[in-house]
Design an enzyme around this catalytic site. Structure first.
Site, PDB file in Angstrom:
ATOM      1  N   HIS A   1       0.838  -1.202   0.000  1.00  0.00           N
ATOM      2  CA  HIS A   1       0.000   0.000   0.000  1.00  0.00           C
ATOM      3  C   HIS A   1       0.874   1.253   0.000  1.00  0.00           C
ATOM      4  CE1 HIS A   1      -3.199  -2.728   0.966  1.00  0.00           C
ATOM      5  NE2 HIS A   1      -2.612  -3.089   2.076  1.00  0.00           N
TER       6      HIS A   1
ATOM      7  N   GLU B   1      -1.856  -0.479   8.178  1.00  0.00           N
ATOM      8  CA  GLU B   1      -2.806  -1.452   8.706  1.00  0.00           C
ATOM      9  C   GLU B   1      -2.134  -2.337   9.733  1.00  0.00           C
ATOM     10  OE1 GLU B   1      -3.992  -3.380   5.088  1.00  0.00           O
ATOM     11  OE2 GLU B   1      -2.350  -4.803   5.110  1.00  0.00           O
TER      12      GLU B   1
ATOM     13  N   HIS C   1       3.489  -7.423   1.586  1.00  0.00           N
ATOM     14  CA  HIS C   1       2.867  -8.326   2.560  1.00  0.00           C
ATOM     15  C   HIS C   1       1.814  -9.220   1.917  1.00  0.00           C
ATOM     16  CE1 HIS C   1       0.223  -4.785   2.435  1.00  0.00           C
ATOM     17  NE2 HIS C   1      -0.769  -5.602   2.705  1.00  0.00           N
TER      18      HIS C   1
ATOM     19  N   ARG D   1      -1.070  -4.676  -6.355  1.00  0.00           N
ATOM     20  CA  ARG D   1      -0.809  -6.110  -6.378  1.00  0.00           C
ATOM     21  C   ARG D   1       0.531  -6.337  -7.068  1.00  0.00           C
ATOM     22  NH1 ARG D   1      -5.638  -7.872  -8.714  1.00  0.00           N
ATOM     23  NH2 ARG D   1      -6.684  -7.771  -6.709  1.00  0.00           N
TER      24      ARG D   1
HETATM   25 ZN    ZN Z   1      -2.822  -4.942   2.962  1.00  0.00          ZN
END
Ligand code: ZN
Length: 317
Positions: free
Chosen positions: A97, A115, A172, A192
């Site tokens: 991200h 996150e 991740h 992605r």
């Molecule tokens: Zn994520």
């Protein structure tokens, strides 16, 4: 007097999802490929409805726009926190991200995404992917181009109760066999990097290699997993993280406990068991907002809770 504000979850069907959100939490999920429960969200892609009480029928996004007093007047044009339950039956794609600065510039003013994950359950031997082993950006690009994923990606074994903070720029992935609760900035921007060559409706899902190479941190910092635990006979309270965007605690309650509300508001999710909050019954699968002005409160029961408050950036105004 201020009351608890209960939220209706929004479910997302995805190729990697399973049925644990039903079997474990009792939710009425749309199919046995349900990967995500957006339990607390004011995001336009899944805005939770309020269930019962004075705000019945509003969405969280609407409450944020029209009744900012419930949030202590916190600034921002959207509710800043998104809490999801994630049931990964299969591996999620390898992803990354952006931070706020990159997202604002390249994703139409969207927020970036920091996150964190608290592992609720996993199959024996399950691993998680966090960070990479390339020492320079050139090496990173080369390893990605050559598909040297095993060598590139750092994996860690996981157990129930593990916690990970994923900073923007950290490559991740959640692997199949993991049930977790994710607290994050309210953003849906994901790049992605690799999808194991899988096909969806006969086609590979889109990759975002250029953006990924822009934002992946090089080299990857080590995971630092320090956390503090306060254990009393009434329960076990763990402070998991306090960052610019959110603070999160995990509580296992056996009996009764007084809680002071944070400066602005708090969000609670019951992960297991049941009990009461100032006499109001709550049970596994319930997520609710404890609005500004609710005051200190008393928890009672045998239950496991996730408690989330706005991060440091909301308070230093
Ligand atoms: Zn994520």
């Amino acid at each position: 007097m201020a009351e608890l504000i209960f939220l209706e979850p929004v479910f997302k069907e995805v190729i990697w999802g399973g049925d644990a959100l039903h079997t474990r939490f009792g939710y009425a999920i749309p199919s046995d490929h349900t990967g995500e429960c957006w339990a607390v969200s004011g995001h336009k892609n899944g805005d939770c409805r309020i269930r019962g009480g004075a705000w019945d029928g509003y969405t969280l996004g609407q409450l944020w726009k029209e009744h900012r007093e419930l949030f202590g007047g916190q600034e921002g044009d959207q509710f800043p926190i998104l809490i999801k339950l994630i049931d990964a039956r299969q591996d999620l794609s390898i992803q990354v991200h952006p931070d706020d600065v990159y997202a604002k510039e390249h994703e139409n003013g969207s927020l970036g995404k920091t996150e964190c994950w608290y592992i609720l359950d996993c199959e024996p031997g399950t691993e998680i992917v966090i960070g990479h082993n390339a020492s320079t950006r050139e090496e990173l690009k080369q390893m990605i181009d050559e598909g040297r994923w095993k060598e590139l990606l750092r994996t860690y074994p996981i157990r129930r109760g593990d916690f990970f903070q994923i900073e923007p720029g950290t490559i991740h992935a959640i692997k199949g066999g993991t049930l977790l609760i994710e607290t994050q900035q309210s953003s849906d921007v994901t790049y992605r990097v690799y999808d194991y060559g899988r096909l969806q409706d006969g086609k590979p899902r889109q990759l975002h290699l250029r953006q990924s190479l822009d934002v992946i941190t090089c080299p990857s910092p080590e995971q630092n997993l320090g956390r503090t635990v306060e254990e009393t006979k009434e329960g076990c309270l763990e402070k998991l993280v306090e960052c610019a965007y959110y603070g999160a605690e995990h509580l296992k309650l056996h009996g009764q406990m007084q809680r002071n509300t944070p400066a602005l508001y708090e969000i609670a999710g019951v992960l297991d068991g049941k009990g009461t909050v100032n006499g109001t019954a709550v049970k596994k699968g319930d997520f609710f907002l404890i609005p500004h002005g609710y005051g200190d409160y008393e928890l009672q029961g045998q239950m496991e809770l996730m408690l989330v408050c706005p991060g440091r950036s909301a308070e230093d105004r």
